[in-house]
Motif scaffolding. Sequence first.
Motif, PDB file in Angstrom:
ATOM      1  N   ALA A 190       0.897  -1.320  -0.037  1.00 39.34           N
ATOM      2  CA  ALA A 190      -0.175  -0.058  -0.028  1.00 39.34           C
ATOM      3  C   ALA A 190       0.898   1.253  -0.101  1.00 39.34           C
ATOM      4  O   ALA A 190       0.647   2.146  -0.737  1.00 39.34           O
ATOM      5  CB  ALA A 190      -1.005  -0.065   1.159  1.00 39.34           C
ATOM      6  N   ARG A 193       2.154   1.560  -3.538  1.00 31.32           N
ATOM      7  CA  ARG A 193       1.346   2.296  -4.246  1.00 31.32           C
ATOM      8  C   ARG A 193       1.137   3.707  -4.176  1.00 31.32           C
ATOM      9  O   ARG A 193       0.759   4.526  -4.982  1.00 31.32           O
ATOM     10  CB  ARG A 193       0.042   1.470  -4.252  1.00 31.32           C
ATOM     11  CG  ARG A 193       0.133   0.021  -4.975  1.00 31.32           C
ATOM     12  CD  ARG A 193      -1.069  -0.692  -4.704  1.00 31.32           C
ATOM     13  NE  ARG A 193      -2.462  -0.133  -5.527  1.00 31.32           N
ATOM     14  CZ  ARG A 193      -3.527  -0.514  -5.320  1.00 31.32           C
ATOM     15  NH1 ARG A 193      -3.874  -1.286  -4.257  1.00 31.32           N
ATOM     16  NH2 ARG A 193      -4.416   0.152  -5.764  1.00 31.32           N
ATOM     17  N   ILE A 194       1.053   4.069  -2.959  1.00 30.30           N
ATOM     18  CA  ILE A 194       0.876   5.574  -2.513  1.00 30.30           C
ATOM     19  C   ILE A 194       1.859   6.307  -3.161  1.00 30.30           C
ATOM     20  O   ILE A 194       1.432   7.417  -3.674  1.00 30.30           O
ATOM     21  CB  ILE A 194       0.607   5.863  -0.942  1.00 30.30           C
ATOM     22  CG1 ILE A 194      -0.791   5.037  -0.425  1.00 30.30           C
ATOM     23  CG2 ILE A 194       0.571   7.239  -0.739  1.00 30.30           C
ATOM     24  CD1 ILE A 194      -0.841   4.976   0.900  1.00 30.30           C
ATOM     25  N   TYR A 195       2.923   5.911  -2.849  1.00 28.46           N
ATOM     26  CA  TYR A 195       4.316   6.527  -3.424  1.00 28.46           C
ATOM     27  C   TYR A 195       4.069   6.829  -4.983  1.00 28.46           C
ATOM     28  O   TYR A 195       4.377   7.922  -5.650  1.00 28.46           O
ATOM     29  CB  TYR A 195       5.465   6.180  -3.044  1.00 28.46           C
ATOM     30  CG  TYR A 195       6.061   6.222  -1.689  1.00 28.46           C
ATOM     31  CD1 TYR A 195       6.484   7.800  -1.525  1.00 28.46           C
ATOM     32  CD2 TYR A 195       6.409   5.176  -0.818  1.00 28.46           C
ATOM     33  CE1 TYR A 195       6.992   8.162  -0.245  1.00 28.46           C
ATOM     34  CE2 TYR A 195       6.872   5.953   0.600  1.00 28.46           C
ATOM     35  CZ  TYR A 195       7.193   7.008   0.723  1.00 28.46           C
ATOM     36  OH  TYR A 195       7.984   7.434   1.727  1.00 28.46           O
ATOM     37  N   VAL A 198       1.044   9.257  -6.004  1.00 21.73           N
ATOM     38  CA  VAL A 198       1.534  10.584  -5.745  1.00 21.73           C
ATOM     39  C   VAL A 198       2.638  11.122  -6.676  1.00 21.73           C
ATOM     40  O   VAL A 198       2.536  12.170  -7.384  1.00 21.73           O
ATOM     41  CB  VAL A 198       1.912  10.867  -4.161  1.00 21.73           C
ATOM     42  CG1 VAL A 198       2.312  12.400  -4.189  1.00 21.73           C
ATOM     43  CG2 VAL A 198       0.415  10.593  -3.602  1.00 21.73           C
ATOM     44  N   ILE A 326      -4.868   8.734  -3.074  1.00 20.01           N
ATOM     45  CA  ILE A 326      -4.418   8.109  -1.728  1.00 20.01           C
ATOM     46  C   ILE A 326      -5.517   7.486  -1.098  1.00 20.01           C
ATOM     47  O   ILE A 326      -5.352   6.265  -0.574  1.00 20.01           O
ATOM     48  CB  ILE A 326      -3.618   9.221  -0.909  1.00 20.01           C
ATOM     49  CG1 ILE A 326      -2.510   9.637  -1.792  1.00 20.01           C
ATOM     50  CG2 ILE A 326      -3.181   8.488   0.433  1.00 20.01           C
ATOM     51  CD1 ILE A 326      -1.846  10.640  -0.930  1.00 20.01           C
ATOM     52  N   VAL A 329      -6.281   4.117  -2.679  1.00 19.49           N
ATOM     53  CA  VAL A 329      -5.394   3.126  -2.305  1.00 19.49           C
ATOM     54  C   VAL A 329      -5.302   2.307  -1.148  1.00 19.49           C
ATOM     55  O   VAL A 329      -5.534   1.140  -0.887  1.00 19.49           O
ATOM     56  CB  VAL A 329      -3.621   3.726  -2.583  1.00 19.49           C
ATOM     57  CG1 VAL A 329      -2.675   2.561  -2.065  1.00 19.49           C
ATOM     58  CG2 VAL A 329      -3.702   4.024  -3.955  1.00 19.49           C
ATOM     59  N   ILE A 330      -5.926   3.275  -0.103  1.00 17.66           N
ATOM     60  CA  ILE A 330      -6.132   2.748   1.227  1.00 17.66           C
ATOM     61  C   ILE A 330      -7.380   1.968   1.414  1.00 17.66           C
ATOM     62  O   ILE A 330      -7.248   0.884   1.934  1.00 17.66           O
ATOM     63  CB  ILE A 330      -6.218   3.843   2.354  1.00 17.66           C
ATOM     64  CG1 ILE A 330      -4.733   4.809   2.348  1.00 17.66           C
ATOM     65  CG2 ILE A 330      -6.637   3.530   3.737  1.00 17.66           C
ATOM     66  CD1 ILE A 330      -4.853   6.036   3.253  1.00 17.66           C
TER      67      ILE A 330
END
Length: 363
Positions: A190, A193-195, A198, A326, A329-330
Amino acid sequence: MQKSYSFSVRLAAWLLSAILIVYILYMLRETLVPLTFSVLFAVLLYPICAFLESWRVPRILAITIAQVLFFVALVGLIYLASVQVISFGEELPRLEKKANYWIDQGQDFLSDNFGMSRRKQLTEGRKYLTEALKNSASILTGAVATTTGTLASAALVPLFVFFFLLYRDFFRQFFYKVFDSRHKRRVDQAIKRIYAVVQGYLVGLVSVILIVGVLNSAGLLLLGVPHAIFFGFFASCLLLIPYIGLLIGSLLPALMALVALDSPMYSLGVLAVFGVIQVLEGNFITPYIVGSKVSVNPLASMIVLILGGQLWGLSGLILALPVTAIVKVIFDSIEPLKPFGYLLGEAEDSKPIKIKIPTLTEE
């Protein structure tokens, strides 16, 4: 009955949680806005820090170097913009003379076609100007207060970015503890994927701004509008405000064309050029460059933009899409929240569900 009651309780809990979250986001906006920007900037600068640390540069020094490079790039952009603004300021006397000419033409048009004398036009103009000044007093006061608070909060952003990058491993361990060590791999996925979301969004946004800036400038140069490069890139920077930014940015060069050139058709030409570029940007450029990184469907994008603007104003419009990406993704990483992640995502191509309605004979 028990299932219905359980669903009602869950629904009430969801609604109360949503109301509480919205209330907190609104009341703490002066703190949460700079924190959110700091998170995005920290993610943007992370590759530079990681590269420097791979060459055995101490983390504190690597973070400092990354922030200095970002600051130098920002100062360079501000310097280029200031040069263009100074050059534009030298044209103001000529523009003022041309503006007075168009005002005289407008007064003659109203006098000849609508029988409105110049004295009556001046009277009406003074009345509307007085009302506008009265209304603008409160707006100006609020704008000054908001700007002061924003600048004070913006001064903390570099400090927040520094600590986010410095303690990134600490925050990772915190998430391990929150979601249990058994889900360590899922937490890592996770975070990655957030990195990726963004960084892809920010890099893609910069690329779109450059491409649209070039297209804007080329169109204005073909029309012969003065300071075409400045107006072209100024309008493209307003793409930070999705959907409406480019249209807002077209008003200033259209006014410039109306005042500086001989025919109002040039002003219409500016609006037409920006309209075509808006269509290209919205349907081809941004979906191709940014859309693959931020997989949020258009309906959800429009809703979060409206909500973001109502909650945090201009900052909310800028932050709405990356924050929603974001959040998606969470949601996709937590099993009970996956339906909400699906709701935010792109609609999958599927065949319509056929529902058979029973006839009277079948009943």
